[in-house]
Design an enzyme around this catalytic site. Structure first.
Site, short mmCIF file in Angstrom:
data_model
loop_
_atom_site.label_atom_id
_atom_site.label_comp_id
_atom_site.label_asym_id
_atom_site.label_seq_id
_atom_site.Cartn_x
_atom_site.Cartn_y
_atom_site.Cartn_z
CD GLU A 197 -1.74 -2.39 1.50
OE1 GLU A 197 -0.56 -2.65 1.82
OE2 GLU A 197 -2.64 -3.26 1.47
CG HIS A 216 -10.45 -6.27 8.20
ND1 HIS A 216 -9.23 -6.29 8.82
CD2 HIS A 216 -10.29 -7.03 7.08
CE1 HIS A 216 -8.39 -7.05 8.11
NE2 HIS A 216 -8.99 -7.49 7.07
C1 LIG Z 1 -2.18 -4.63 4.71
C2 LIG Z 1 -3.29 -5.43 4.15
N1 LIG Z 1 -3.67 -5.23 2.87
C3 LIG Z 1 -4.67 -5.95 2.33
C4 LIG Z 1 -5.34 -6.89 3.07
C5 LIG Z 1 -6.48 -7.72 2.45
N2 LIG Z 1 -6.09 -9.14 2.45
C6 LIG Z 1 -6.54 -10.00 3.37
S1 LIG Z 1 -5.87 -11.53 3.15
C7 LIG Z 1 -5.02 -11.04 1.81
C8 LIG Z 1 -4.20 -12.01 1.01
C9 LIG Z 1 -2.86 -12.20 1.56
O1 LIG Z 1 -2.22 -13.15 0.75
P1 LIG Z 1 -1.14 -14.10 1.39
O2 LIG Z 1 -0.21 -13.29 2.23
O3 LIG Z 1 -0.53 -14.88 0.30
O4 LIG Z 1 -1.94 -15.03 2.39
P2 LIG Z 1 -3.08 -16.11 2.00
O5 LIG Z 1 -4.39 -15.43 2.11
O6 LIG Z 1 -2.79 -16.61 0.61
O7 LIG Z 1 -2.93 -17.20 3.03
C10 LIG Z 1 -5.23 -9.69 1.54
C11 LIG Z 1 -4.63 -8.95 0.42
C12 LIG Z 1 -4.94 -7.05 4.42
N3 LIG Z 1 -5.58 -7.91 5.22
N4 LIG Z 1 -3.91 -6.32 4.92
#
Ligand SMILES: Cc1ncc(C[n+]2csc(CCOP(=O)(O)OP(=O)(O)O)c2C)c(N)n1
Ligand SMILES: Cc1ncc(C[n+]2csc(CCOP(=O)(O)OP(=O)(O)O)c2C)c(N)n1
Ligand SMILES: [Mg+2]
Ligand SMILES: [Mg+2]
Lengths: 325, 353, 353, 325
Positions: free
Chosen positions: C62, C131
């Site tokens: 971000e 959130h």
């Molecule tokens: C700082 C931030 N940006 C965006 C989000 C929205 N978000 C929630 S889970 C996720 C995916 C994260 O991907 P990864 O780290 O690969 O974990 P996975 O969900 O695949 O286990 C996102 C972008 C968040 N929770 N925190």
């Protein structure tokens, strides 16, 4: 390594000498307390700015941070407007609203410098993205220091530049310190800075930041590659800041670094070094150099007179430029 | 020892020193904390005394290091994280606001995050738009954070000790122009409780509530007004969050007039909260519209030529009070004579930082 | 075509679509912008139409990506950066506040940063403390930023077009519970000028000024109050920064009573600014203390059992108005019957996001 | 590779099976809409949590992110308290205030999980710093996904962990996606994730996240090293999420990934894989497994009954726990 054209060597020397003389004059005048803003001098580090920018064309972009005088000047930034900015005058490159830490000269592609470390790295990557989106074949160079790779913003920028293969040159001036803090309290000793960038999948090289020819040649390859769509390159140049982190003075007295460390680096002065080879190779004579010096003196004094004689911005400008029309 | 005098920066240093001596879990880290300048002197000598494990420099990683401080607090440490400028701490808001401020609540009160984050604000000497912000309004808006702004050496020590001993994340905001102020500071460890404002000058004609350095400007103003037989009551707010408005409300019920002087921007700033509370809770006592003195809604200009018109000072408070009490028609102030530098705290200051 | 109806999310989509069609320098990026869910439908179809260069997914960065957007704006692009939750954008405050908001000013007006940052706020379905935040007060505090919160499909399109065409960084805040609201939206491209509030219901007895989703609650409240012959005037603030308070002041001069309903926390929140402005500028017209309806100063609980007591609704506005006008002694509200779910915008919503 | 003790293999199987059965039961019950919070299931990824946590002792620490059910359970977190938390009950591990994205069980060293990606990585590094400062010889494991290395917070944490040689295990579950976004739109293709960590000077390894034995053995080395003061290790495990990013369902219908991709990964189910080798090696019989399953069913149903029958927090708890005393 291709051999260097005398013209280029002369220009590199002139460029470094000019930066040095401007900075030393600022240091002399600062105690008058008429430049009422923090100044971060780069005396000792001139070779990086000179060597990199010599490969950039006028419409390429460069951005920098708090220590930007050399980058601004090497990119072709207007000297009078810079000095006037340090004096807080309306004729300054930012109308007096910026000061030393906010230099800009759009006419030569120096897009701006701001002092939040790491922040302009992302902005530079964005400028590169913007040029690509508009099919403009410009290269963007971003100058920063060794501590900047400790900021998350650097890594987010590096990842995106690598992902999109953007024409960005990351130029890291590793002068071993962040303010008074040595690398040893900030980064692990078992890896070099350029290796961190390599981990992001970016072509990365290390060079002697006090050897302007080496800087020039390494930068040239990287910039040509970027221009051809080859993507970003990270360049780490080891160099050294002679004066205090911020302000005009020496700072051995502080004790965070030894006088002998400073003296050793001063022996490796990039300007002296090139001067000697230019003299031995007969590319420049002592008279040429004297002439250069006196021309520069004249130019610098004129800029100072211009700055001192310029008016301060009027009170009503305080509330101007908050929003663009 | 009742007339023991210390400078503000020495009071900060003594508070940290005494807390570290009393409690081995207290440690301090920040850029340049152990360096020869010791954060305007506030950390000088600490590393020599407590070693480099408890008095740490750190990488230039404001956000990550805030998370690190939080994690260490969760397992028993009491970090004091220090930022040379509040502007740099903006990088760490996610850890401060999403994590530190909420950890106690979102896990149902099982854990707490005892930590102090020192942030330095200031004015003058061309710090410019990015090295001069006073964003206490943001932190005061966030439940779970405590926000403290001392204005005197006595409070600096007492509030910092109380902050370090508090079991919540405390944003401790120090104004650079206060560091050289001298005042009485007892040698023994004492606490000034968080959440209590302080009447530092009694008066019956008008209430001036102020934060940090503006408290000094308010005291200057009160002295000038006294010459005109206007008795201003000056309240040093001291703790912005949680905010105890009782003293201010009481005072306004007495005086009927309110001026709030804050170091930050005006719009949606902290001053607005005080005005709103008074309008809500002491409405019928107000004899004139409450007023806010704050920074104009404008980034900080670097040139002293503009900066001198940017910062409200005692003269502005005086002019505002005169107007509110009907003594003068407007609140205009004379431009300062050009030869008085307004961009330095005192004449010993010669830049650059 | 005057009765052409669209949902709020479709109005957002149409605004982006039309701006991209008109101006090749407009592009949009954000996590999941091109994904099959298309940010609650607001970006659906755009990548197919404008390609993956102008409709981009992005790394989970971000802060860095905000800097990237700024840099692209400096060289001629008009980015629309989209965050699925405002909470994530906290990571990017440094670039937003230190750089985007100040670039025009700190370089003396030579450059500008035309960019829109969409941030989504919401309530309900156990989003929890991290959130669900509604931090418009922070952005409205920062000079150089514009802050917009549409409440109707018509304004959503008109304000977004105006924001994308604006030459300043605009924080465009969308409430998830508005996405399925239907309303009249002309097909042609039109603008709703930034910096203008809107009277959406005329009345003479009390002024209710509201932001975003609270505008709907205010309209419900006004309808309920009308049955009791209380004529509430409802003002949708729409643009929080720069704030045009003239409509609100005018209205209060007419009604003598003010309630502000905001989606954020109360203390040092946006509502306090409205109260402060009215207290400063329309003091003598106020017949009762102004009141704020906002979130209690508390992180968001996840369980619906607590969340239902967290969010102010129409019934709270009604109770507050009744008390202000002396119709009832207090502003107590009956607890909702347990069988009415308060954590979903409508019954079609079945979680999880 | 040392040969695995049967006892350990059984425990690993039991652990994975338990996580799988809990998650599948949550998926079954979610449509009742009584768990009114977002749930991120890890069905398909159980091996990483099981293999890493089997090497952690009760007083070691673990932290996680939005997708934490497996990590919480593998670290020994209380099942009843977890299910009650999903149901928003006062008996939940966070008293109902947290929900699925805010699990915690201090009694077993599961220090907490929160859903801002990257943020808990720094907090975990801080926990490790805290243990070292107090001369406690604990290891801290932090679980996160592939997108997390895109966050600056990750890099700032990695740099500091490397600088101070902290006993942290960075466990990256690379399931190829962030929500619906594939790696290809987020990270450059010319480097692996573990190489980014290596760039920071951290020992880094890659493994098959669907092979619990491999996970166990790689993690064991790293954790022993950390315990001996050898510093941090970064572990990248390739694995795959079977269900939608958030919620109980499949998501081929969305089209961001193909059904065949999902099916291929399901063929590599870590539980089936270990089961087969345990059966062939005669370490477990089908009857043993049946017994395990029925015991687990009983345990899980009991937890659900407990959760459903538990009370909701009382209204006045809304304003409790804002500040610690
Ligand atoms: C700082 C931030 N940006 C965006 C989000 C929205 N978000 C929630 S889970 C996720 C995916 C994260 O991907 P990864 O780290 O690969 O974990 P996975 O969900 O695949 O286990 C996102 C972008 C968040 N929770 N925190
Ligand atoms: C985000 C941020 N944190 C802290 C500072 C204070 N600061 C100003 S310059 C500087 C040193 C940066 O070191 P380096 O990147 O090596 O550049 P150098 O000064 O050595 O040229 C620091 C820490 C800042 N400007 N920005
Ligand atoms: Mg350096
Ligand atoms: Mg993933």
């Amino acid at each position: 390594m291709e051999t260097m054209k005398p013209e280029i060597l002369k220009r590199l020397y002139y460029q470094m000498l000019r930066i040095r003389m401007v900075e030393e004059r600022i240091a002399e005048l600062y105690p008058e307390q008429e430049m009422r803003c923090p100044v971060h001098l780069c005396i000792g580090q001139e070779a990086v700015a000179a060597g990199v920018c010599a490969n950039l064309s006028r419409d390429d972009y460069a951005l920098s941070n708090h220590r930007s005088h050399a980058h601004y000047l090497a990119k072709g930034g207007n000297l009078k407007a810079m000095i006037a900015e340090l004096y807080g005058k309306v004729t300054g490159c930012s109308g007096g609203k910026g000061g030393s830490m906010h230099l800009v000269d759009i006419s030569v592609g120096f897009l701006g410098a701001t002092p939040i470390v790491g922040s302009t790295v992302a902005i530079a990557v964005g400028a590169a993205l913007g040029t690509v989106m508009q099919d403009r074949h410009q290269v963007t160079a971003i100058f920063f220091g060794d501590a900047t790779v400790e900021e998350g913003a650097f890594h987010e920028s590096a990842n995106f530049a690598a992902l999109k293969k953007l024409p960005v040159i990351f130029v890291c001036e590793n002068n071993l310190y962040s303010v008074q803090s040595p690398l040893s309290v900030r980064q692990p000793g078992n890896r070099e800075i350029f290796e961190v960038a390599k981990g992001h999948g970016i072509a990365s090289y290390q060079g002697d930041g006090n050897d302007v020819v080496q800087v020039y040649q390494i930068a040239k390859r990287a910039i040509n590659r970027a221009r051809k769509g080859g993507g970003p390159t990270f360049l780490e140049f080891k160099t050294y800041r002679w004066r205090e982190h911020c302000g005009p003075n020496d700072d051995f007295n502080l004790g965070y670094r030894t006088e002998s460390e400073v003296r050793d680096w001063q022996k490796r002065c990039p300007i002296k070094r090139l001067k000697e080879s230019l003299l031995t190779d007969g590319i420049l004579s002592n008279q040429d150099i004297e002439a250069m010096i006196s021309d520069l003196k004249t130019e610098i004094e004129a800029a100072i007179v211009f700055a001192k004689e310029s008016a301060f911005p009027d009170k009503r400008m305080l509330l101007e430029h908050i929003y663009a029309l | 020892m009742t007339n023991r005098e210390l400078k503000f920066f020495q009071a900060i240093n003594e508070a940290i020193d005494q807390c570290m001596a009393r409690d081995a879990s207290v440690y301090i880290m920040g850029l340049g904390v152990p360096d020869p300048k010791g954060i305007f002197g506030t950390t000088l000598g600490l590393q020599q005394k407590y070693g480099s494990k408890r008095v740490m420099d750190m990488p230039l990683s404001e956000n990550g290091m805030t998370g690190v401080a939080i994690g260490s607090a969760l397992v028993g440490m009491r970090p004091v994280l220090t930022h040379q400028r509040m502007d740099f701490a903006i990088l760490s808001l996610e850890e401060i606001v999403n994590q530190a401020a909420k950890w106690h609540y979102m896990f149902g009160g099982q854990m707490s995050v005892p930590m102090v984050i020192r942030m330095i604000i200031g004015r003058g000497w061309g710090q410019g738009s990015q090295h001069s912000q006073s964003l206490q309004a943001w932190f005061a808006h966030v439940p779970g954070l405590k926000v403290v702004m001392p204005a005197t050496p006595y409070d600096a020590k007492g509030l910092l000790v109380a902050s370090i001993e508090d079991n919540n994340p405390v944003i401790f905001i120090e104004h650079r122009w206060l560091y050289n102020i001298t005042g009485h500071v007892p040698e023994e460890t004492y606490r000034v409780p968080l959440g209590q404002a302080n009447i530092i000058r009694e008066g019956s004609d008008i209430t001036i509530a102020a934060t940090s350095h503006m408290t000094l400007e308010a005291m200057h103003a009160a002295a000038i007004l006294a010459k005109e037989n206007i008795r201003a009551e000056v309240i040093d707010i001291r703790t912005l969050n949680p905010l105890d408005d009782s003293l201010i409300l009481e005072s306004v019920r007495k005086t009927g007039h309110l001026v709030v002087a804050d170091t930050g921007w005006k719009t949606v700033g902290f001053g607005g909260e005080i005005v709103a509370r008074v309008a809500e809770k002491a409405f019928s006592y107000l004899k004139s519209p409450p007023r806010r003195l704050a920074l104009p809604d404008c980034p900080t200009p670097t040139t002293p030529a503009l900066a001198k018109h940017y910062y409200p000072r005692a003269v502005h408070i005086v002019a505002t009070v005169r107007q509110m009490l009907g003594i003068s028609a407007d609140d205009a102030v004379p431009d300062e004579p050009a030869d008085v530098p307004l961009d330095v705290p005192d004449m010993t200051f010669t830049g650059p930082f």
